[in-house]
Design an enzyme around this catalytic site. Sequence first.
Site, PDB file in Angstrom:
ATOM      1  N   ARG A  73       4.311   4.966   1.695  1.00 64.23           N
ATOM      2  CA  ARG A  73       2.847   4.286   1.564  1.00 64.23           C
ATOM      3  C   ARG A  73       3.387   2.899   1.801  1.00 64.23           C
ATOM      4  O   ARG A  73       4.299   2.671   2.359  1.00 64.23           O
ATOM      5  CB  ARG A  73       2.576   4.234  -0.095  1.00 64.23           C
ATOM      6  CG  ARG A  73       3.839   4.212  -1.066  1.00 64.23           C
ATOM      7  CD  ARG A  73       4.755   3.002  -0.926  1.00 64.23           C
ATOM      8  NE  ARG A  73       3.988   1.748  -1.148  1.00 64.23           N
ATOM      9  CZ  ARG A  73       4.294   0.516  -0.973  1.00 64.23           C
ATOM     10  NH1 ARG A  73       5.683   0.514  -0.349  1.00 64.23           N
ATOM     11  NH2 ARG A  73       3.678  -0.622  -1.022  1.00 64.23           N
ATOM     12  N   GLY A  74       2.010   2.133   1.954  1.00 63.16           N
ATOM     13  CA  GLY A  74       2.146   0.971   2.441  1.00 63.16           C
ATOM     14  C   GLY A  74       1.186   0.930   3.946  1.00 63.16           C
ATOM     15  O   GLY A  74       1.728   1.717   4.929  1.00 63.16           O
ATOM     16  N   ALA A  75       0.446   0.003   4.002  1.00 64.20           N
ATOM     17  CA  ALA A  75      -0.304   0.279   5.220  1.00 64.20           C
ATOM     18  C   ALA A  75       0.120   0.455   6.758  1.00 64.20           C
ATOM     19  O   ALA A  75       0.069   1.454   7.319  1.00 64.20           O
ATOM     20  CB  ALA A  75      -1.386  -1.118   5.356  1.00 64.20           C
ATOM     21  N   ARG A  85      -5.977   8.935   3.346  1.00 67.65           N
ATOM     22  CA  ARG A  85      -6.146   7.767   2.563  1.00 67.65           C
ATOM     23  C   ARG A  85      -7.090   6.949   3.091  1.00 67.65           C
ATOM     24  O   ARG A  85      -7.022   6.725   4.403  1.00 67.65           O
ATOM     25  CB  ARG A  85      -4.808   6.985   2.299  1.00 67.65           C
ATOM     26  CG  ARG A  85      -3.942   7.710   1.366  1.00 67.65           C
ATOM     27  CD  ARG A  85      -2.722   6.829   1.078  1.00 67.65           C
ATOM     28  NE  ARG A  85      -3.165   6.031  -0.064  1.00 67.65           N
ATOM     29  CZ  ARG A  85      -2.416   4.852  -0.583  1.00 67.65           C
ATOM     30  NH1 ARG A  85      -1.217   4.496   0.147  1.00 67.65           N
ATOM     31  NH2 ARG A  85      -2.648   4.080  -1.761  1.00 67.65           N
ATOM     32  N   ASP A 103      -4.230  -4.228   3.410  1.00 72.59           N
ATOM     33  CA  ASP A 103      -4.535  -2.757   3.881  1.00 72.59           C
ATOM     34  C   ASP A 103      -5.619  -3.054   4.817  1.00 72.59           C
ATOM     35  O   ASP A 103      -5.595  -2.084   5.729  1.00 72.59           O
ATOM     36  CB  ASP A 103      -4.788  -1.878   2.569  1.00 72.59           C
ATOM     37  CG  ASP A 103      -3.559  -1.787   1.945  1.00 72.59           C
ATOM     38  OD1 ASP A 103      -3.596  -2.589   0.946  1.00 72.59           O
ATOM     39  OD2 ASP A 103      -2.789  -0.722   1.960  1.00 72.59           O
ATOM     40  N   ASN A 129      -6.303  -5.470  -0.603  1.00 76.58           N
ATOM     41  CA  ASN A 129      -5.079  -5.393  -1.023  1.00 76.58           C
ATOM     42  C   ASN A 129      -4.973  -4.655  -2.123  1.00 76.58           C
ATOM     43  O   ASN A 129      -6.116  -4.327  -2.938  1.00 76.58           O
ATOM     44  CB  ASN A 129      -4.219  -6.593  -1.005  1.00 76.58           C
ATOM     45  CG  ASN A 129      -2.706  -6.368  -0.984  1.00 76.58           C
ATOM     46  OD1 ASN A 129      -2.268  -5.673  -0.154  1.00 76.58           O
ATOM     47  ND2 ASN A 129      -1.985  -7.037  -1.775  1.00 76.58           N
TER      48      ASN A 129
HETATM   49  C1  LIG Z   1       2.431  -4.066   4.200  1.00 77.05           C
HETATM   50  S1  LIG Z   1       1.944  -3.158   3.020  1.00 77.05           S
HETATM   51  C2  LIG Z   1       0.154  -3.556   2.656  1.00 77.05           C
HETATM   52  C3  LIG Z   1      -0.434  -2.919   1.468  1.00 77.05           C
HETATM   53  O1  LIG Z   1      -0.130  -1.445   1.355  1.00 77.05           O
HETATM   54  C4  LIG Z   1       0.246  -1.310  -0.356  1.00 77.05           C
HETATM   55  O2  LIG Z   1      -0.535  -0.240  -0.735  1.00 77.05           O
HETATM   56  P1  LIG Z   1      -0.292   1.207  -0.981  1.00 77.05           P
HETATM   57  O3  LIG Z   1       1.306   0.772  -1.955  1.00 77.05           O
HETATM   58  O4  LIG Z   1      -1.005   1.805  -1.988  1.00 77.05           O
HETATM   59  O5  LIG Z   1      -0.040   2.034   0.233  1.00 77.05           O
HETATM   60  C5  LIG Z   1      -0.187  -2.621  -0.906  1.00 77.05           C
HETATM   61  O6  LIG Z   1      -1.510  -2.725  -1.130  1.00 77.05           O
HETATM   62  C6  LIG Z   1       0.341  -3.347  -0.025  1.00 77.05           C
HETATM   63  O7  LIG Z   1      -0.049  -4.741  -0.078  1.00 77.05           O
END
Ligand SMILES: CSC[C@H]1O[C@H](OP(=O)(O)O)[C@H](O)[C@@H]1O
Length: 356
Positions: free
Chosen positions: A50-52, A93, A243, A253
């Site tokens: 996960r993470g953009a 997603r 994101d 975000n």
């Molecule tokens: C550099 S990561 C950006 C962003 O992605 C995360 O979302 P998720 O854990 O649901 O994939 C989070 O919003 C981070 O800030």
Amino acid sequence: MSATREMYPVQWQTDRVILIDQTKIPGEFGTVEILTSQDMAIAIKTMIVRGAPAIGVAAAFGLCLGAQEIQTVDRQEFLVQLEAIAVTLRATRPTAVNLFWAIDRMMQAAQSAPGDVANLRTILQQTAQQISDDDLATCKAIGDHGVTVLPSSPQKLRLLTHCNAGGLATAGYGTALGVVRSAWRDGRLERVYADETRPRLQGAKLTAWECVQEQIPVTVIADSMAAHCMQQGMIDAVVVGADRIAANGDAANKIGTYSVALVAKAHNIPFFVAAPLSTIDFKIKSGREIPIEERDPAEIFNIGHVRICPEGAEFYNPAFDVTPASLIAGIITEFGVFPPDQIEAELAHRAEGGKR
Ligand SMILES: CSC[C@H]1O[C@H](OP(=O)(O)O)[C@H](O)[C@@H]1O
């Protein structure tokens, strides 16, 4: 294990992808082998990765797995079947634009590459690796630019962050945590305050883990405590990831980021968004157009495997919210730091130049 350059949440190994299983941290540090594009789609949806930026890299290598699965030697048929796999990966997603940007870049590379199917497979692997390598370099540049805009005093700052925008959320080093790492390297950081970030707890589990791995002092707080900490003068600046950022600088975000931005504004604490160019979606004018993912209500009514809410209650589980540009002091990118209302003008020309 260091969570900086050595820690790659997504790695290609000959004919498979090795993912750090982020659902297991901090209890265990383990990896999973992803052998098929279908399994990569599942890994993205279930947030093993996960993470953009990280899901963009993962989807890119997912297409490389898909390319291995396609049996035809006919180039046109290969591209048709590859697009079908891209559709599956795009559907995992909806909010992080990096996912779509990476898939589009991979498909453009395949469609414009010369030669036979074997060559297309090679081009796809080279492109995916380039996306990963570029993101790592981009995070380092974001980190270093970020330090230049942090408050000049105190010398050692107390930075609050929300969710995890670290090495685990990117190809390595991180965006918001990239700023943290660069500040720590430069002696500009006293401590990180990490919001736990209900319901998925990426702050408590992942940000805290990354900081502890590198002996960066970190204090985990419940999301509801951020306002109190700011009111008590415990926070000097806020740095978060993103994101998707609209052309006007509105930034999506993790859910709860908007509240943090509102409180930071109320206390005159600078609130920064750290994100690569690939997170800026020039096709949408404002944050109102950003699709917000809604996830399984079980993420709300369970903590771990323990149900905390009675049967009969209903639930709402948006995974992201949108912070308006007016609350953002600056967007920290690999090209420098820009006021949100100038992001489109400042960076569009680089996008046209194919640097994305
Ligand atoms: C550099 S990561 C950006 C962003 O992605 C995360 O979302 P998720 O854990 O649901 O994939 C989070 O919003 C981070 O800030």
